[in-house]
Design an enzyme around this catalytic site. Structure first.
Site, PDB file in Angstrom:
ATOM      1  N   THR A  10       0.850  -1.190   0.000  1.00 23.63           N
ATOM      2  CA  THR A  10       0.000   0.000   0.000  1.00 23.63           C
ATOM      3  C   THR A  10       0.888   1.244   0.000  1.00 23.63           C
ATOM      4  OG1 THR A  10      -0.162   0.055   2.428  1.00 23.63           O
ATOM      5  CG2 THR A  10      -1.851  -1.199   1.223  1.00 23.63           C
ATOM      6  N   GLY A  11       0.396   2.303  -0.637  1.00 23.70           N
ATOM      7  CA  GLY A  11       1.235   3.489  -0.788  1.00 23.70           C
ATOM      8  C   GLY A  11       2.469   3.180  -1.611  1.00 23.70           C
ATOM      9  N   ILE A  36       9.294   4.892  -0.052  1.00 21.37           N
ATOM     10  CA  ILE A  36       9.635   3.565   0.453  1.00 21.37           C
ATOM     11  C   ILE A  36       8.769   2.494  -0.198  1.00 21.37           C
ATOM     12  CG2 ILE A  36       9.561   2.102   2.516  1.00 21.37           C
ATOM     13  CD1 ILE A  36      10.395   4.625   4.126  1.00 21.37           C
ATOM     14  N   TYR A  91       1.538  12.041  15.019  1.00 20.94           N
ATOM     15  CA  TYR A  91       2.150  11.073  14.111  1.00 20.94           C
ATOM     16  C   TYR A  91       2.841   9.962  14.894  1.00 20.94           C
ATOM     17  CZ  TYR A  91       5.352   9.208  10.564  1.00 20.94           C
ATOM     18  OH  TYR A  91       6.055   8.386   9.733  1.00 20.94           O
TER      19      TYR A  91
END
Length: 250
Positions: free
Chosen positions: A13-14, A19, A151
C-alpha cells in the site's frame, strides 16, 4: 542464485512513491508479483511503468473501507491469494501541542491506524499459512521530536499491532513484524507542510543524531522489508526492526 520471493504475490500500500515504490521494485526483482496502491492515478501509473513487469496498480485510499474492499476484490480476481502484505501507506503533518486540531488528529489516525488495521484484516481471507505481514512504523516510536506527537502516537499503535497480531495469527502460521525507518527523505516529507529549505534544515539537524552520519534511502528500507517478507526471516516474528543508522539505539 534463487530469488528470495520467487512466485509470491505481494501487496504494497502506498506503493506509488518513496519507500513503497522502492519496496515494490525490490519485490519484483526478487521474483514476486506486486500489487501497489495509491490515491493519485497519474502517479500510480508512472510507478507501475517504472517497475516494469509483474506489477499492477490499483487506485484507492486505505482510510476508506470501500476502497479496501475493491482492492481485495481485484486481487482475488487476478491472483486469488496474497503471500506478503507491506502495510506502508501513511503520513502526517506537524502540529505542536496546543495547535492540534480535530482534523489533524482524525486524518492522521484514519490513515496510519484505522487504514492500516483494516488493510491487514481485510487481507486475511486471501492469506495462507507461511504468509508475512510487515507494518511500516517509525523510529519516532522511540525518539521524541517536537510537533510530532500525533504522528508518533499512530506509529506507536502500529508497533503494538505487530505484537498483538503475532499472537492472534499464530495458529494460522502468519508472521507479523514492524519495520521502523529513521530519517529517510521521500516525497512524503511534502505532507509536513514545510518549504524545501525547512526540510533541509530538519535533515541537517537530524543527521547530527545519526551515528552513521547520514540519512537513509528508500532502497535501504526496501532491502530490510524483503528480508522480513522472505524465508530468510522465517523465525523472526513480532519484532520492530529499526533501519535508522543507529539513531534510536543510542
Amino acid at each position: 542464485m534463487p530469488r528470495k520471493l520467487e512466485g509470491l504475490i505481494a501487496l504494497v500500500t502506498g506503493g506509488n512513491s518513496g519507500i513503497g515504490l522502492a519496496t515494490a521494485r525490490r519485490f519484483v526483482a526478487e521474483g514476486a508479483y506486486v500489487f501497489i496502491t495509491g490515491r493519485r492515478q497519474a502517479e500510480l501509473d508512472a510507478a507501475v511503468k517504472s517497475i516494469g513487469e509483474n506489477a499492477f496498480g490499483i487506485r484507492g485510499d486505505v482510510s476508506k473501507l470501500p476502497d479496501l474492499d475493491r482492492i481485495y476484490e481485484i486481487i482475488r480476481a487476478e491472483k486469488g491469494r496474497i503471500d506478503v502484505v507491506f502495510a506502508n501507506a501513511g503520513g502526517g503533518g506537524l502540529a505542536p501541542l496546543g495547535q492540534i486540531t480535530e482534523e489533524h488528529f482524525d486524518t492522521t489516525f484514519n490513515t496510519n491506524v484505522r487504514g492500516l488495521l483494516f488493510t491487514v484484516q481485510k487481507a486475511l481471507p486471501l492469506m495462507r499459512s507461511g504468509a508475512s505481514i510487515i507494518l511500516n512504523a517509525s523510529s519516532t516510536t522511540t525518539v521524541g521530536n517536537p510537533a510530532f506527537s500525533v504522528y508518533s502516537a499512530t506509529k506507536a499503535a502500529v508497533r503494538s499491532f505487530a505484537r498483538n497480531w503475532t499472537l492472534d495469527l499464530k495458529d494460522r502460521g502468519i508472521r507479523v513484524n514492524a519495520i521502523s525507518p529513521g530519517v529517510v527523505p521521500t516525497p512524503g516529507y511534502d505532507l509536513f507542510g514545510l518549504s524545501k529549505e525547512q526540510v533541509q534544515g530538519f535533515i541537517d539537524v537530524q543527521v547530527k543524531t545519526i551515528p552513521q552520519g547520514r540519512v537513509g534511502t528508500p532502497d535501504e528500507i526496501a532491502k530490510a522489508v524483503v528480508f522480513l517478507a522472505s524465508d530468510d526471516s522465517s523465525f523472526v516474528n513480532g519484532i520492530e526492526l529499526f533501519v535508522d543508522g543507529g539513531m534510536a539505539q543510542i
